[in-house]
Scaffold this active site. Sequence first.
Site, PDB file in Angstrom:
ATOM      1  N   ASP A  33      35.587  10.009  54.949  1.00 14.05           N
ATOM      2  CA  ASP A  33      36.783   9.812  54.190  1.00 14.05           C
ATOM      3  C   ASP A  33      37.945  10.754  54.972  1.00 14.05           C
ATOM      4  O   ASP A  33      38.874  11.344  54.329  1.00 14.05           O
ATOM      5  CB  ASP A  33      36.935  10.072  52.988  1.00 14.05           C
ATOM      6  CG  ASP A  33      35.751   9.857  52.208  1.00 14.05           C
ATOM      7  OD1 ASP A  33      35.361   8.628  52.468  1.00 14.05           O
ATOM      8  OD2 ASP A  33      35.259  10.397  51.311  1.00 14.05           O
ATOM      9  N   GLU A 201      36.876  -0.277  47.744  1.00 14.67           N
ATOM     10  CA  GLU A 201      37.593   1.038  47.790  1.00 14.67           C
ATOM     11  C   GLU A 201      38.220   1.397  48.795  1.00 14.67           C
ATOM     12  O   GLU A 201      38.590   0.825  49.731  1.00 14.67           O
ATOM     13  CB  GLU A 201      36.397   2.174  47.345  1.00 14.67           C
ATOM     14  CG  GLU A 201      35.437   2.344  48.245  1.00 14.67           C
ATOM     15  CD  GLU A 201      34.503   3.162  47.646  1.00 14.67           C
ATOM     16  OE1 GLU A 201      34.217   3.468  46.644  1.00 14.67           O
ATOM     17  OE2 GLU A 201      33.256   3.510  48.463  1.00 14.67           O
TER      18      GLU A 201
END
Length: 310
Positions: A33, A201
């Site tokens: 991420d 997401e």
Amino acid sequence: MHWLSALVALSLAAFGRAVVGPGTVTGNTAVHDPTMCKDNAGTYFVFSTAVGIEIRTSKDRIAWTLIGKVWPNGAPWTDQFTLTSNGNIWAPDCTYLNGQFILYYAASSFGSQNSAVFLAKSSTGQPGSFTNEGMVTSTSSANNFNAIDPNLLIDGSNWILSLGSFWTGIKEMTLSPSTGKLSSSTVTALAQRTANGGAIEASVIFKNGSFYYLFSSWDNCCQGLSSTYNIRVGRSTKATGGFVDQANVALTSGGGTLVLGTHDNIVGPGGQDIFVDVDGPLLVYHYYTATGSFLGINRLDFSSGWPVVV
């Protein structure tokens, strides 16, 4: 037969664009991420999911060094959401503005809506230099969405926070530019899936030309070579909704045009950020190989009106 040769060439070119590999990076690039920003001195920073949030820097966007953590002494205010002492802090989002690093990040545990988004700030981006600005928003099982994976869009005088994971998908809330905190409790729906348990997401809203582009990660992260993450996009003429994919399917109805998926030895690209550098917009993401999860960086070409990885 010239037309056939031309058609084959065009098809091969299109295929080549679809599977282009990540740009060259070296050094310590084992991330999840990632989010990227650059300070006034030209130093690049990548912040990523980890205990304390890891910080990497580079002078050339190629060679990366792990220099430490945002919270080297832990972040105990997140424990009630990670459900452990000094647990992993997820999906940071960095913006460098007026000499200041603005860092949003999330705390949660897998499969839980007991989640929160927090804000931190620093003038240097160095380990231990960040101030804890507190909680921005949170969710529980009483909500129909999940407060993780924050992303800040600054659109003129408007600050917009997108967030969300699974449940009813990607949401948007408005922030006060002076505080970085919520200016309204209104929650606006931007994208939702029903396929694969609603697996969407890692939202990013990025403005290019007259369009706003909503990027997201679909399917399943964090399973090594079994990861099925892939990066999708839709666009709108406004930041507050109306996003559709290239087939004109609304993102709130499960639409999403593929930007980057598994190819060659690159597995499960996702957890993306968009960063604009001197050579244009960059897609910053993680992907898996047989040896781990690594930093991917590619330029994006918007000349067709839709982002193409180059």
